[in-house]
Every structure is written in C-alpha cells, then in structure tokens.
Design an enzyme around this catalytic site. Structure first.
Site, short mmCIF file in Angstrom:
data_model
loop_
_atom_site.label_atom_id
_atom_site.label_comp_id
_atom_site.label_asym_id
_atom_site.label_seq_id
_atom_site.Cartn_x
_atom_site.Cartn_y
_atom_site.Cartn_z
N GLU A 318 -28.80 -25.83 -47.46
CA GLU A 318 -28.59 -25.69 -48.91
C GLU A 318 -28.63 -27.07 -49.56
OE1 GLU A 318 -25.51 -22.58 -49.95
OE2 GLU A 318 -25.16 -22.74 -47.79
N LYS A 321 -25.78 -28.59 -52.21
CA LYS A 321 -24.36 -28.73 -51.89
C LYS A 321 -23.93 -30.19 -52.03
CE LYS A 321 -22.21 -26.22 -49.00
NZ LYS A 321 -21.65 -25.60 -47.80
N GLU A 327 -23.50 -31.68 -44.92
CA GLU A 327 -23.14 -30.44 -45.60
C GLU A 327 -24.37 -29.64 -46.02
OE1 GLU A 327 -20.40 -28.93 -46.02
OE2 GLU A 327 -18.77 -30.39 -45.81
#
Length: 374
Positions: A318, A321, A327
């Site tokens: 993603e 993020k 992350e």
C-alpha cells in the site's frame, strides 16, 4: 524414485489437494486499500476466487461496493468499523440503521462472517474510544439480534500486544494495570457470552531489534530457543511465545476458554537498510512458516493440538501508508496481482464444477502421487 527426485515441488500440488478434498483453510488475508494503484474490488474478488486458496478476507471498512464485489463468491468477509466512528454506535438507533444498511442488505449474497469494532483501540490511549468500546460491541450485538443475525455474524475487536505489561517469558503474560479490570475483563466476559473470539495482532518482526539470533527465532529458523523456567516449556519461535503470553494473561483473569484468532501478522519484503531481515526471502519464510504452523494442529506449548484462524497482513503493498518505508511493503501481491513472493497461496489453473465424490478424490490423489513418485 526417491523423494529428492520429485519432478515438481510438492507445494505446487498442495493447493490442488486442498481444492479436491474441499478442506476449508483457516488462513485469511487483510485487504487494505491505502494505495492509488490497486485493481478494483471486483477484479480482486475474481482473482482470489479463481486463482488462490484464500477464502477469508478482512476489510478495514464496510464499503458497499467491496461487499457487492464479493457477493456469491463464498469468501468469508470480516468488516471493520473505523475507530473514529465508535462513539456513535452506543446509540441503538444508529447501530440498528448501520446493521440494516451494511450487513442485512448484503448478508444473503455476501458471506459476512464478523464485524470488528475498531482496530487496536486500546493502543490509541483515547479515553473516549476506550470507554465506548465494549458498549459499542454490546449495542451492535443487540442490533444483530433484532435482525436475527446474531448466530451468523460475530462481533469482536483486535488488539496489539501492547495490551500486555509483561510477556517474557510467556508465563508472565499479564494485561496492563487498568485494562484488565475495567476493559478487558468485561470485554472477555461479553465475548464468552456471545461465543466470539479474542483477536490479537502478533508481529514478531517488531521485536527482533538488530539481533540475528532473534531473527532466526522470529522466522521459525533453527535456534536454541527460549526457556520458560516457570512452565518448563522451551519456545523455538517468537510467534508461539507471543500467543502464549496472551493466553496466560487471559488465564490470569479467568478467560482462557475464549478462543484466540490472529487478526494480523506479517513481514515486510522491503524497507530501510537499517533494519535487519527486511527482504522477500525473509518475508516468504515467515509467512509460509506461519501458515504451516497455525494449520498444522500442533498448537503452542500452552495451547497444544490447536489450529488458529489467522489473517496475514496484507493482500497488497500500500503505497499511501504513512510511517517507515517497510509499512508500505507488507503485501503478498503487487497491484498487477502478481505475487511478491510465493508461499503456496496460488492454485493450479484447474476448475471443478462442484465438489467431487470420494472416489474421484481418492483417484486424483493416487494419480498425483503416482506422477510425483513414479
């Protein structure tokens, strides 16, 4: 022909055997959407159904388009109420309307299994959210009862391991002062009463530091283990130690009979160079070993002979993020639906019109094993 002379890796055929026998997996995946390059939900649903053995998905909202995309797939869906909406759900009328709009209108075509109230609410330290957590769960359950859905859809909430004040060795596991009596005891009592599980998010990745020994321990690799002198148990992986610490904390307040579900666990495949063990090989090693371990029936030292419903984090990388670069790299798949690494979640390109009978099951297994070893 010996085992080492396999024509094709056995892992290629393991998903096929699962498909043939109709064995339901306890493995799910978190489907986050904080990215600007993801395929639409209908493509994702079709991909999961046709190309993978994944049959449980956790969403971080209850988007109606996403729920509709998974209609008639049979994939079990967990939806989430965002943290900031929690206080509104203490109002029964609000909760009832939400259930009617987001659950009742989809549940006959989409396999909605569970509603999660927030995510790691206790870790926010927000007193308004924390004090309203259990009342919100109770109100939502009452709304489910009004719709006669209380036996079909569960209510729960996931927690980080930050709810523990002590966890090493596992037998010392206990909840943080103030959480046990005022929040977690009534929460666990409610979960026991309605037959719902306690959800936790164990991440060995966050506890390895810069120690290669800890890395092996976290990745289920060969290591000397960690001995718990109070129980006489030796732990050879951090995942078991974290789950048993939760179990001990629950037992100390009398709720060790409530099931535990792993709502999130995973490992990043890319990140900043000052972290050890961030690479596709380590990520594949951890996730493959978690899948093998939680479905093996071995359980943990303090919870033997158990399997654990477990949700890997996450379906996609993603790119929107926040936080450290790792992350954004927990995904099993890229936006083009190609695996970042292979842990055996893809199925062969073979379709069946319906569940085969036992004779065909046995015949297919014999054919496969004969081809492999003949």
């Amino acid at each position: 022909m010996g085992f080492m002379a396999l024509k094709t890796p056995l892992c290629v055929f393991f998903p096929l055997v699962i498909q043939i026998l109709g064995i339901e997996s306890n493995i799910g995946v978190n489907y986050g959407m904080q990215a600007d390059n993801l395929p639409p939900p209908n493509e994702v649903a079709k991909f999961l159904l046709d190309s993978t053995i994944i049959n449980h998905i956790r969403l971080f909202d209850a988007n109606p388009d996403t729920l509709q995309a998974f209609a008639h797939t049979g994939i079990a869906i967990t939806v989430t109420i965002p943290n900031d909406l929690i206080p509104q759900f203490t109002n029964f009328t609000f909760a009832q309307e939400w259930i009617k709009t987001n659950i009742s209108s989809h549940v006959h075509s989409t396999n909605i299994k569970r509603i999660l109230v927030g995510n790691e609410v206790l870790a926010t330290t927000n007193k308004l959210l924390i004090t309203n957590l259990v009342p919100t769960m109770q109100t939502l359950y009452s709304a489910l009862v009004e719709e006669s859905l209380e036996h079909k859809v569960q209510i729960s909430t996931p927690h980080s391991l930050g709810i523990l004040s002590s966890s090493n060795p596992p037998s010392t596991g206990r909840f943080r002062p103030g959480y046990d009596d005022h929040i977690l005891r009534p929460l666990l009592s409610f979960l026991r009463d309605i037959g719902s599980p306690f959800l936790v998010n164990p991440y060995p990745f966050f506890n390895i530091g810069s120690n290669d020994t800890n890395l092996n321990y976290a990745l289920f690799r060969s290591n000397s283990g960690v001995f718990d002198e109070y129980t006489g148990m030796n732990y050879t992986n951090m995942f078991d130690a974290q789950l048993d610490a939760i179990f001990c904390a629950m037992k100390k307040i009398g709720y060790d009979d409530v099931d535990i579900v792993v709502a999130e666990t995973g490992w990043p495949s890319q990140g900043d160079p000052d972290y050890i063990g961030i690479d596709p090989h380590s990520a594949a090693t951890y996730n493959a070993n978690v899948v093998r371990h939680v479905t093996s029936g071995v359980g943990t030292p303090l919870m033997p002979n158990r399997t654990f419903e477990t949700y890997l984090f996450a379906l996609f990388n993603e790119d929107l993020k926040f936080g450290p670069s790792y992350e954004r790299h927990f995904g099993l798949f890229g936006p083009e639906l190609i695996p970042v690494y292979d842990i055996g979640l893809l199925r062969p390109n073979m379709a069946f019109s319906g569940p085969p009978n036992s004779f065909i099951c046995c015949f297919m297994i014999i054919v496969i094993m004969g081809w492999l070893f003949g």
